[in-house]
Design a protein around this motif. Structure first.
Motif, PDB file in Angstrom:
ATOM      1  N   UNK A   1       0.831  -1.197   0.000  1.00 21.80           N
ATOM      2  CA  UNK A   1       0.000   0.000   0.000  1.00 21.80           C
ATOM      3  C   UNK A   1       0.866   1.248   0.000  1.00 21.80           C
ATOM      4  N   UNK A   2       0.389   2.280  -0.672  1.00 21.11           N
ATOM      5  CA  UNK A   2       1.085   3.569  -0.738  1.00 21.11           C
ATOM      6  C   UNK A   2       0.054   4.677  -0.590  1.00 21.11           C
ATOM      7  N   UNK A   3       0.460   5.782   0.030  1.00 18.64           N
ATOM      8  CA  UNK A   3      -0.468   6.888   0.241  1.00 18.64           C
ATOM      9  C   UNK A   3       0.310   8.197   0.218  1.00 18.64           C
ATOM     10  N   UNK A   4      -0.096   9.096  -0.681  1.00 14.74           N
ATOM     11  CA  UNK A   4       0.540  10.405  -0.838  1.00 14.74           C
ATOM     12  C   UNK A   4      -0.270  11.416  -0.022  1.00 14.74           C
ATOM     13  N   UNK A   5       0.414  12.188   0.826  1.00 14.23           N
ATOM     14  CA  UNK A   5      -0.271  13.182   1.651  1.00 14.23           C
ATOM     15  C   UNK A   5      -1.026  14.159   0.750  1.00 14.23           C
ATOM     16  N   UNK A   6      -2.283  14.511   1.092  1.00 13.85           N
ATOM     17  CA  UNK A   6      -3.077  15.360   0.190  1.00 13.85           C
ATOM     18  C   UNK A   6      -2.540  16.770   0.016  1.00 13.85           C
ATOM     19  N   UNK A   7      -1.723  17.265   0.961  1.00 14.29           N
ATOM     20  CA  UNK A   7      -1.270  18.654   0.881  1.00 14.29           C
ATOM     21  C   UNK A   7       0.235  18.833   1.046  1.00 14.29           C
ATOM     22  N   UNK A   8       0.979  17.768   1.189  1.00 11.91           N
ATOM     23  CA  UNK A   8       2.420  17.842   1.339  1.00 11.91           C
ATOM     24  C   UNK A   8       3.089  16.802   0.448  1.00 11.91           C
ATOM     25  N   UNK A   9       4.339  17.047   0.086  1.00 12.86           N
ATOM     26  CA  UNK A   9       5.077  16.097  -0.745  1.00 12.86           C
ATOM     27  C   UNK A   9       5.662  14.985   0.124  1.00 12.86           C
ATOM     28  N   UNK A  10       4.785  14.203   0.676  1.00 11.29           N
ATOM     29  CA  UNK A  10       5.159  13.078   1.530  1.00 11.29           C
ATOM     30  C   UNK A  10       4.388  11.848   1.067  1.00 11.29           C
ATOM     31  N   UNK A  11       5.103  10.744   0.878  1.00 10.18           N
ATOM     32  CA  UNK A  11       4.484   9.466   0.540  1.00 10.18           C
ATOM     33  C   UNK A  11       4.753   8.490   1.664  1.00 10.18           C
ATOM     34  N   UNK A  12       3.720   7.790   2.090  1.00  8.93           N
ATOM     35  CA  UNK A  12       3.868   6.726   3.082  1.00  8.93           C
ATOM     36  C   UNK A  12       3.753   5.384   2.357  1.00  8.93           C
ATOM     37  N   UNK A  13       4.654   4.484   2.678  1.00 10.64           N
ATOM     38  CA  UNK A  13       4.641   3.149   2.072  1.00 10.64           C
ATOM     39  C   UNK A  13       4.518   2.102   3.167  1.00 10.64           C
ATOM     40  N   UNK A  14       3.702   1.090   2.913  1.00 11.25           N
ATOM     41  CA  UNK A  14       3.414   0.030   3.875  1.00 11.25           C
ATOM     42  C   UNK A  14       3.860  -1.293   3.267  1.00 11.25           C
ATOM     43  N   UNK A  15       4.733  -2.001   3.963  1.00 12.95           N
ATOM     44  CA  UNK A  15       5.434  -3.121   3.335  1.00 12.95           C
ATOM     45  C   UNK A  15       5.281  -4.415   4.121  1.00 12.95           C
ATOM     46  N   UNK A  16       5.465  -5.506   3.394  1.00  7.20           N
ATOM     47  CA  UNK A  16       5.479  -6.827   4.010  1.00  7.20           C
ATOM     48  C   UNK A  16       6.746  -7.086   4.822  1.00  7.20           C
ATOM     49  N   UNK A  17       7.701  -6.183   4.811  1.00 10.60           N
ATOM     50  CA  UNK A  17       8.836  -6.329   5.726  1.00 10.60           C
ATOM     51  C   UNK A  17       8.469  -5.855   7.130  1.00 10.60           C
ATOM     52  N   UNK A  18       7.190  -5.502   7.326  1.00  3.26           N
ATOM     53  CA  UNK A  18       6.699  -5.118   8.642  1.00  3.26           C
ATOM     54  C   UNK A  18       6.922  -3.668   8.997  1.00  3.26           C
ATOM     55  N   UNK A  19       7.245  -2.835   8.015  1.00  6.22           N
ATOM     56  CA  UNK A  19       7.540  -1.439   8.309  1.00  6.22           C
ATOM     57  C   UNK A  19       6.594  -0.491   7.576  1.00  6.22           C
ATOM     58  N   UNK A  20       6.430   0.675   8.175  1.00  9.03           N
ATOM     59  CA  UNK A  20       5.779   1.816   7.535  1.00  9.03           C
ATOM     60  C   UNK A  20       6.837   2.891   7.397  1.00  9.03           C
ATOM     61  N   UNK A  21       7.018   3.403   6.186  1.00 11.37           N
ATOM     62  CA  UNK A  21       8.088   4.363   5.928  1.00 11.37           C
ATOM     63  C   UNK A  21       7.531   5.646   5.341  1.00 11.37           C
ATOM     64  N   UNK A  22       8.233   6.738   5.610  1.00 12.14           N
ATOM     65  CA  UNK A  22       7.901   8.036   5.039  1.00 12.14           C
ATOM     66  C   UNK A  22       8.946   8.407   4.001  1.00 12.14           C
ATOM     67  N   UNK A  23       8.471   8.884   2.863  1.00  9.11           N
ATOM     68  CA  UNK A  23       9.341   9.395   1.813  1.00  9.11           C
ATOM     69  C   UNK A  23       9.097  10.894   1.684  1.00  9.11           C
ATOM     70  N   UNK A  24      10.130  11.682   1.934  1.00 10.00           N
ATOM     71  CA  UNK A  24      10.035  13.120   1.727  1.00 10.00           C
ATOM     72  C   UNK A  24      11.233  13.576   0.906  1.00 10.00           C
ATOM     73  N   UNK A  25      11.294  14.873   0.655  1.00  9.88           N
ATOM     74  CA  UNK A  25      12.372  15.382  -0.198  1.00  9.88           C
ATOM     75  C   UNK A  25      13.583  15.773   0.632  1.00  9.88           C
ATOM     76  N   UNK A  26      14.744  15.390   0.142  1.00 11.14           N
ATOM     77  CA  UNK A  26      16.013  15.796   0.731  1.00 11.14           C
ATOM     78  C   UNK A  26      16.945  16.143  -0.423  1.00 11.14           C
TER      79      UNK A  26
END
Length: 538
Positions: free
Chosen positions: A468-493
């Motif tokens: 599963x993936x979900x892009x924040x409606x008002x910010x450039x942030x994507x959350x990814x949900x994985x079978x490795x048991x983690x939830x991760x945030x992707x932002x810009x750097x």
């Protein structure tokens, strides 16, 4: 979980069903059996036979060779843009994303140029338009991986609420976790122990008012829970499907908060009315599992559904009748079952993710004819591999366009294996919906340009399938949900900041005496970059 396309193993005559619906509908023993069968098939110790005992033409020895499991199918180097260039979605997306009169990627407009244009009043407003903001946001697409949560079981669902202030995750440990994400935070607000769970929670949805969440599993009921309040609400909403093993694979609220729509493994669509507290519709919708459902827009009158029969169907809620369940139209063109559908929320365009390793973009004004529908049904019936525990066959990457395929664009370069992987349009506010993004079986998040079909970013960080993936409606942030048991945030750097971060990490190996000071430094640098970015777009 069974399929009509079953076949026999030559070594024992027992039947093995082709994968339908979501992975892991059974127990741990079934998973072990699949792993053993996969090893035996790949090693050549057993062969797959058709129902009549003869080797299928589609399953010759060469077809039993699989792609490298460590990478997804190759990206299409030259996506066919003929259909999308003649459709008005091109002008719509270009206008909304600020690309009107500008070239398609790569983008040559710099932030400095936009600032100059704004100050001299070239856009007649002396302020950034929504399209200008999208152009700027395009330069800050997420690229930085940060692990926010880690569980001891596979994580299946993860999504932002409509306002982006709440994030919800659901894992195989039978817990639904709700996090407060305001002010760039990720604070656990509430943990709900899911009830009547078979294998895992498979889908979740927020109510439009943001006060409730629903979830489904291998159960005859949908469960509804409150997010806020002093007293917990945890209600079972019975769907009364029948006697067979039952599961809602996909569910969503109507925009008026009154109805819940679900797609099930018994080939039916279900509608539950919250006011009367009962199931009001049970529609025979597909020839196989219904894996995905969605409302077309906020009117909640037009519905989309996708099934393991490879078809996407459009339904009018106002004319749905159990005794005569006729769709408004059907869209055909996939070679295998549908895992997810997402609406652009304009009642015209939608996406479908498929086990044939592609995403397709559709215009609901262009339905497939009878020949196209039959071509898709034939292609799906000829599949002889199980996406739940086998790798992608080489032949899957050589598929031709089917007769009657009315899709506007096909996106290729991500893997769909093991489970019902989701795909979405990117948000309107920050991107003008100019991207398509999806999870991937190899642990990536893949972002495509909607108009060109090219991959603009591939985010690598997870060690297992991103469901599963979900892009924040008002910010450039994507959350990814994985079978490795983690939830991760992707932002810009920025690249310079990444280099600085790498240097700090190297220094931390040499000097481990002050990790708190180094963390504080990184947080200050991040806050400074965020302030500079907000100054640009304000």
């Amino acid at each position: 979980m069974g399929s009509s396309n079953s076949r026999r193993m030559s070594s024992g005559g027992s039947r093995v069903a082709r994968g339908t619906g979501d992975s892991d509908g059974g127990d741990e023993g079934d998973t072990d059996l699949r792993a053993i069968l996969a090893h035996l098939i790949r090693s050549g110790q057993i062969r797959i036979l058709t129902a009549d005992g003869a080797t299928s033409d589609d399953d010759s020895s060469s077809d039993l060779e699989y792609m490298d499991s460590s990478r997804p199918p190759d990206e299409d180097p030259n996506p066919d843009t003929t259909s999308i260039e003649t459709n008005d979605i091109q002008s719509i997306v270009m206008r909304q994303s600020g690309r009107t009169m500008r070239k398609l990627p790569p983008y040559n407009t710099t932030v400095t140029h936009l600032l100059k244009q704004r100050e001299i009043g070239m856009n007649r407003q002396q302020q950034f338009t929504p399209g200008d903001c999208c152009v700027i946001n395009n330069r800050f697409l997420p690229n930085n991986f940060t692990k926010l949560a880690s569980y001891h079981h596979k994580a299946f669902c993860g999504a932002f609420s409509k306002e982006g202030n709440i994030f919800l995750s659901a894992a195989q440990d039978q817990h639904v976790r709700i996090y407060d994400t305001t002010n760039d935070d990720f604070r656990l607000l509430k943990t709900i122990r899911a009830r009547d769970v078979g294998w895992s929670v498979l889908d979740t949805a927020f109510s439009p008012d943001g006060n409730y969440v629903i979830y489904s599993s291998w159960s005859d009921c949908i469960h509804l829970c409150n997010i806020y309040g002093d007293h917990d609400i945890h209600e079972a909403l019975p769907l009364l499907p029948g006697d067979q093993s039952f599961c809602i694979f996909s569910l969503t609220f109507s925009s008026d908060n009154r109805e819940i729509l679900g797609g099930a493994n018994d080939r039916h669509l279900y509608v539950y009315d919250r006011e009367s507290n009962q199931r009001t519709l049970r529609i025979s919708a597909h020839d196989d599992d219904v894996n995905a459902v969605s409302f077309a827009d906020d009117s909640s009158q037009i519905l989309f559904s996708g099934g393991d029969d490879g078809l996407v169907k459009v339904w009018d809620r106002r004319t749905l009748r159990e005794e005569d369940p006729l769709p408004v139209g059907v869209m055909a063109g996939h070679h295998d079952g549908i895992t997810y559908v997402d609406s652009k929320r304009d009642a015209r365009f939608l996406l479908s993710n498929s086990k044939d390793q592609t995403i397709k973009l559709w215009d609901v004004r262009h339905f497939s004819n009878k020949d196209g529908i039959e071509a898709t049904k034939k292609a799906v019936s000829n599949q002889r591999w199980d996406y739940r525990w086998q790798q992608v066959p080489w032949k899957m990457g050589k598929r031709h366009r089917l007769v009657g395929d009315t899709s506007l664009m096909t996106y290729k370069g991500h893997g769909v294996l093991h489970t019902l992987i989701r795909c979405h349009f990117s948000p309107q506010f920050t991107t003008g919906q100019q991207y398509v993004y999806t999870g991937c079986a190899t642990g990536n998040v893949v972002i495509y340009d909607l108009l060109t079909g090219k991959i603009v970013r591939k985010l690598e960080g997870h060690r297992a399938c991103v469901r599963d993936v979900s892009w924040h409606p008002y910010e450039n942030i994507i959350m990814s949900t994985s079978w490795d048991g983690t939830v991760a945030k992707w932002d810009y750097l920025s690249t310079d900041a990444m280099d600085l971060q790498d240097d700090e990490e190297c220094c931390s190996v040499l000097d481990s005496k002050s990790p708190r000071a180094r963390r504080s430094s990184r947080l200050r640098a991040k806050a400074q970059r965020r302030t500079q970015y907000m100054d640009l777009v304000s």
